[in-house]
Design a protein around this motif. Structure first.
Motif, PDB file in Angstrom:
ATOM      1  N   ARG A 178       0.803  -1.225   0.000  1.00 44.42           N
ATOM      2  CA  ARG A 178       0.000   0.000   0.000  1.00 44.42           C
ATOM      3  C   ARG A 178       0.832   1.268   0.000  1.00 44.42           C
ATOM      4  NH1 ARG A 178      -2.895  -0.463   4.798  1.00 44.42           N
ATOM      5  NH2 ARG A 178      -1.268   0.767   5.800  1.00 44.42           N
ATOM      6  N   GLY A 215      -1.765  -7.635   6.751  1.00 45.99           N
ATOM      7  CA  GLY A 215      -1.400  -6.362   7.352  1.00 45.99           C
ATOM      8  C   GLY A 215      -2.601  -5.550   7.784  1.00 45.99           C
ATOM      9  N   LEU A 233      -2.259  -3.534   4.080  1.00 46.65           N
ATOM     10  CA  LEU A 233      -0.876  -3.183   3.755  1.00 46.65           C
ATOM     11  C   LEU A 233      -0.393  -3.930   2.522  1.00 46.65           C
ATOM     12  CD1 LEU A 233       1.664  -1.636   4.700  1.00 46.65           C
ATOM     13  CD2 LEU A 233       2.264  -3.641   6.052  1.00 46.65           C
ATOM     14  N   PRO A 294       7.268  -5.418   2.705  1.00 45.78           N
ATOM     15  CA  PRO A 294       6.051  -5.116   3.474  1.00 45.78           C
ATOM     16  C   PRO A 294       6.288  -5.044   4.976  1.00 45.78           C
ATOM     17  CG  PRO A 294       5.591  -6.756   1.786  1.00 45.78           C
ATOM     18  CD  PRO A 294       7.083  -6.596   1.834  1.00 45.78           C
ATOM     19  N   LEU A 298       7.820  -0.844   7.296  1.00 51.46           N
ATOM     20  CA  LEU A 298       7.263  -0.154   8.459  1.00 51.46           C
ATOM     21  C   LEU A 298       8.338   0.626   9.222  1.00 51.46           C
ATOM     22  CD1 LEU A 298       4.825  -2.929   9.743  1.00 51.46           C
ATOM     23  CD2 LEU A 298       4.176  -0.688   8.804  1.00 51.46           C
ATOM     24  N   HIS A 390       2.399   5.150   7.390  1.00 53.93           N
ATOM     25  CA  HIS A 390       2.852   3.875   6.820  1.00 53.93           C
ATOM     26  C   HIS A 390       1.962   2.720   7.257  1.00 53.93           C
ATOM     27  CE1 HIS A 390       6.561   6.025   5.747  1.00 53.93           C
ATOM     28  NE2 HIS A 390       6.799   5.019   4.924  1.00 53.93           N
ATOM     29  N   ALA A 391       1.615   2.690   8.520  1.00 53.16           N
ATOM     30  CA  ALA A 391       0.770   1.600   9.027  1.00 53.16           C
ATOM     31  C   ALA A 391      -0.673   1.753   8.569  1.00 53.16           C
ATOM     32  CB  ALA A 391       0.843   1.548  10.551  1.00 53.16           C
TER      33      ALA A 391
END
Length: 431
Positions: A178, A215, A233, A294, A298, A390-391
């Motif tokens: 993502r 995610g 994610l 991925p 993070l 990001h998360a």
């Protein structure tokens, strides 16, 4: 869901020319890449029967004849030559670009397709810019074509930029994450094309992380260029499939519908391993980096280095404030290709080397949690606003700081993941 248009070429003379190009025998078409654009990882193992959209020239050249063409692409927008993904290892030290592929734009220009301008995403048209680095409007030194930046200042192409175009091509090697911003570039280009009533031709490519969905799912209040939609994610879609979802879920501004034609990948399934022979961006140098991205991506929302400034980007992590009694692996980030100012530049970092670690079909939090739990000063770990982007949620940082286990954290993702998987089925082009 948009119906895919399959075009059959009837002009046998043109077909003969195209076959020569696909086999790498058309002498006027040359590769246009730095050696650093080629992945420096394990030997390629992908099935040679996979044929990416760009290689299926017989299906899309008739759509371009007599048209004024724009191209949204980067260094991965290529037509592979015969045996370009053979068992021989592709290395950054091997001058292989002209032997293995030609750039899509270079090929179209050589075929007298009227390419008017190219549009450049994050990292630039030829793929040399750092993550987050300002990419300015420019001119391509090889073709002389104007380059219009789609990053930082003008993420969405203006209607003025689309003037005098009859059709737009979109061709990228994505990695299915993502916060990897090429799908955000896709979103904005679909909006611009819909507003200008310009059809968008998508040359699809495999997703190397397309075999799973995992995610945390983005919460819409955390929308940014690092994530614009309520998706997990890892979304498990190719660019073509994602474009269908953008239309089908009416996620474009004002629920606009973009006229898309997709040239699908031949002989591909979501379970097919695909070696990516060209770096999708400067800091994804190998299949291992793409697989770990991925999870280690993070770290981009923290003050911990994730291998930038080394030759093992997204295959290691470290920081000077991680406990050296726990982490016996050390490295010092330096300025290098793709990282002019890496985190903790020229400072010794303590961390872990994951270049030989195995991880299959999941997002792992174990490294992020280990780093946080063994930081000598936990207040230095998170860059909260950036980590939330990001998360896609503020909950993940809160859960880690509260000491929840990875199993318990992942359990909170499941309801949203199952809901997304049901939606995802509506847009799949590949089994």
């Amino acid at each position: 869901m948009m119906q895919i248009k399959f075009i059959h070429l009837k002009n046998t003379v043109l077909l003969f020319v195209l076959i020569l190009i696909s086999c790498g025998n058309f002498s006027s078409v040359e590769g246009g890449h730095n050696n650093e654009d080629i992945a420096s990882s394990q030997a390629p193992r992908n099935d040679n029967s996979i044929i990416v959209g760009a290689n299926q020239t017989e299906k899309y050249l008739p759509l371009l004849k007599g048209k004024r063409v724009g191209v949204v692409g980067n260094q991965t927008s290529v037509i592979f030559k015969e045996n370009a993904t053979s068992s021989k290892s592709l290395s950054v030290d091997r001058q292989a670009s002209e032997d293995n592929y030609t750039h899509l734009v270079d090929s179209l220009v050589a075929l007298n397709i009227n390419v008017i301008k190219v549009f450049s995403p994050e990292h630039g048209f030829r793929g040399a810019a750092d993550a987050g680095e300002l990419v300015e409007n420019d001119k391509d030194t090889k073709t002389g074509l104007p380059i219009i930046s789609l990053y930082r200042k003008n993420k969405k192409a203006t209607q003025a930029a689309l003037e005098n175009l009859d059709i737009m091509i979109f061709d990228f090697q994505d990695v299915g994450v993502r916060f990897y911003t090429y799908i955000s570039t896709l979103h904005y280009m679909m909006e611009s094309c819909a507003e200008a009533n310009i059809p968008l031709l998508i040359l699809d490519r495999p997703n190397p992380n397309g075999h799973y969905v995992d995610g945390p799912t983005l919460e819409i209040e955390n929308k940014s260029f690092l994530g614009m939609h309520t998706i997990p994610l890892v979304h498990g879609l190719t660019i073509g499939e994602f474009a269908q979802m953008l239309n089908g879920e009416k996620w474009l501004e004002n629920e606009a519908q973009c006229n898309i034609t997709i040239i699908p990948v031949k002989n591909y399934t979501h379970d097919t391993f695909y070696h990516v022979p060209i770096r999708p961006s400067p800091n994804l140098p190998s299949d291992q980096a793409i697989k770990l991205y991925p999870s280690l991506g993070l770290f981009e929302g923290t003050n911990i280095n994730a291998g930038r400034g080394t030759e093992f980007q997204f295959q290691r992590y470290g920081a000077p404030f991680l406990d050296k009694n726990v982490f016996n692996f050390t490295y010092t980030p330096k300025e290098n290709f793709g990282a002019k100012n890496p985190k903790h530049k020229d400072v010794l970092c303590y961390g872990e080397d994951l270049s030989n670690d195995t991880l299959h079909g999941q997002v792992s939090l174990k490294w992020l949690m280990k780093a946080y739990n063994n930081a000598t000063d936990k207040s230095k770990v998170f860059n909260t606003a950036n980590f939330t982007k990001h998360a896609g949620t503020a909950k993940l940082q809160q859960q880690i700081e509260a000491g929840l286990s990875e199993k318990d954290i992942k359990a909170t993702w499941q309801k949203d993941l199952e809901a997304f998987k049901k939606i995802r089925k509506n847009y799949l082009l590949y089994p």
